[in-house]
Write an enzyme that holds these catalytic residues in place. Structure first.
Site, mmCIF file in Angstrom:
data_model
loop_
_atom_site.group_PDB
_atom_site.id
_atom_site.type_symbol
_atom_site.label_atom_id
_atom_site.label_comp_id
_atom_site.label_asym_id
_atom_site.label_seq_id
_atom_site.Cartn_x
_atom_site.Cartn_y
_atom_site.Cartn_z
ATOM 1 N N HIS A 81 -1.619 -5.516 1.495
ATOM 2 C CA HIS A 81 -2.852 -6.289 1.269
ATOM 3 C C HIS A 81 -2.490 -7.698 0.805
ATOM 4 C CE1 HIS A 81 -6.733 -7.573 -0.362
ATOM 5 N NE2 HIS A 81 -6.046 -8.015 -1.401
ATOM 6 N N TYR A 95 -12.231 -2.961 -2.990
ATOM 7 C CA TYR A 95 -12.783 -3.055 -1.633
ATOM 8 C C TYR A 95 -14.311 -2.998 -1.622
ATOM 9 C CZ TYR A 95 -8.167 -2.606 0.598
ATOM 10 O OH TYR A 95 -6.886 -2.828 1.044
ATOM 11 N N LYS A 152 0.837 -1.197 0.000
ATOM 12 C CA LYS A 152 0.000 0.000 0.000
ATOM 13 C C LYS A 152 0.881 1.260 0.000
ATOM 14 C CE LYS A 152 -3.817 -2.401 2.360
ATOM 15 N NZ LYS A 152 -4.598 -2.512 3.632
ATOM 16 N N GLU A 178 -9.277 -10.541 -7.643
ATOM 17 C CA GLU A 178 -8.357 -9.403 -7.498
ATOM 18 C C GLU A 178 -7.282 -9.405 -8.587
ATOM 19 O OE1 GLU A 178 -7.145 -9.854 -3.417
ATOM 20 O OE2 GLU A 178 -9.098 -9.186 -2.661
ATOM 21 N N ASN A 203 -1.721 -0.060 7.337
ATOM 22 C CA ASN A 203 -1.210 -1.410 7.636
ATOM 23 C C ASN A 203 -0.370 -2.029 6.519
ATOM 24 O OD1 ASN A 203 -3.288 -2.127 5.958
ATOM 25 N ND2 ASN A 203 -4.451 -3.306 7.479
HETATM 26 P P1 DAT Z 1 -7.352 -7.271 5.518
HETATM 27 O O1 DAT Z 1 -6.613 -6.135 4.838
HETATM 28 O O2 DAT Z 1 -6.550 -7.820 6.685
HETATM 29 O O3 DAT Z 1 -7.789 -8.342 4.549
HETATM 30 P P2 DAT Z 1 -10.133 -6.403 5.578
HETATM 31 O O4 DAT Z 1 -10.273 -7.036 4.225
HETATM 32 O O5 DAT Z 1 -11.126 -6.747 6.622
HETATM 33 O O6 DAT Z 1 -8.674 -6.674 6.183
HETATM 34 O O7 DAT Z 1 -10.150 -4.817 5.415
HETATM 35 C C1 DAT Z 1 -9.471 -4.215 4.342
HETATM 36 C C2 DAT Z 1 -8.769 -2.982 4.854
HETATM 37 O O8 DAT Z 1 -9.728 -2.065 5.362
HETATM 38 C C3 DAT Z 1 -7.815 -3.232 6.013
HETATM 39 O O9 DAT Z 1 -6.535 -3.665 5.578
HETATM 40 C C4 DAT Z 1 -7.768 -1.891 6.650
HETATM 41 C C5 DAT Z 1 -9.183 -1.374 6.476
HETATM 42 N N1 DAT Z 1 -9.988 -1.669 7.655
HETATM 43 C C6 DAT Z 1 -10.541 -2.853 7.992
HETATM 44 N N2 DAT Z 1 -11.213 -2.766 9.150
HETATM 45 C C7 DAT Z 1 -11.067 -1.481 9.561
HETATM 46 C C8 DAT Z 1 -11.516 -0.758 10.691
HETATM 47 N N3 DAT Z 1 -12.269 -1.324 11.634
HETATM 48 N N4 DAT Z 1 -11.169 0.558 10.768
HETATM 49 C C9 DAT Z 1 -10.428 1.143 9.811
HETATM 50 N N5 DAT Z 1 -9.974 0.514 8.720
HETATM 51 C C10 DAT Z 1 -10.293 -0.779 8.597
HETATM 52 MG MG MG Z 2 -9.207 -8.283 3.050
#
Ligand code: DAT
Ligand code: MG
Length: 150
Positions: free
Chosen positions: A117, A51, A11, A128, A114
């Site tokens: 991805h 997303y 990212k 994806e 974070n």
């Molecule tokens: P991951 O990236 O571990 O697959 P995810 O698919 O649930 O996690 O979410 C995608 C991204 O969205 C994640 O990397 C960061 C953001 N995100 C997820 N949950 C969040 C939250 N509660 N608050 C803020 N950003 C969040």
């Molecule tokens: Mg995810």
């Protein structure tokens, strides 16, 4: 051996912080094969599509802005179990819950920064990879393959 692919993306924070080599190194040294790689600025429509499952969440607009805030490194990695193992190597979504030794556990603090991805299932990976690499990926077989797989 069923081989699978995962969509892995560094990212904008990971690119800005100079973590591109570190991330690639970890996947390479584990034994996975790089099949696609590009540095690119992300159109809002692509970030929203990537997303789309999270579009109803309150953090969605900030998430899309973040992904579009600078170039990302889009990659396809291939190998046995790369989707699940890639997720383990990346760590938990919230970096404060990520184990040390994982990418997020070593290099991140907040969920909104974070670093990386990784696809969460083989089905997501297929979707994806189609989204980020409509042109397809490279075809090659590393000479080290018999030294990684028996
Ligand atoms: P991951 O990236 O571990 O697959 P995810 O698919 O649930 O996690 O979410 C995608 C991204 O969205 C994640 O990397 C960061 C953001 N995100 C997820 N949950 C969040 C939250 N509660 N608050 C803020 N950003 C969040
Ligand atoms: Mg995810």
């Amino acid at each position: 051996m069923a081989t699978e692919q995962s969509y892995i993306m560094i990212k904008p924070d990971g690119v800005q912080r100079g973590l591109v080599g570190e991330v690639i190194k970890r996947f390479e040294q584990r034994g996975y094969t790089l099949k696609g790689l590009k540095l690119m600025n992300v159109e809002k429509s692509l970030a929203e599509k990537h997303y789309e499952d999270l579009s109803a969440r309150p953090f969605f607009p900030a998430l899309v802005d973040y992904i579009c805030s600078g170039p990302v490194v889009a990659m396809v990695w291939e190998g046995k179990g790369v989707v699940a193992t890639g997720r383990k190597m990346i760590g938990a979504t919230n970096p404060l819950a990520s184990e040390p030794g994982t990418i997020r556990g070593d290099f991140a603090i907040e969920v909104g920064r974070n670093v990386i991805h990784g696809s969460d299932s083989v089905e997501s990976a297929t979707r994806e990879i189609g989204l980020w690499f409509p042109e397809g990926v490279a075809q090659w077989t590393p000479v080290a393959k018999p030294w990684i797989y028996e």
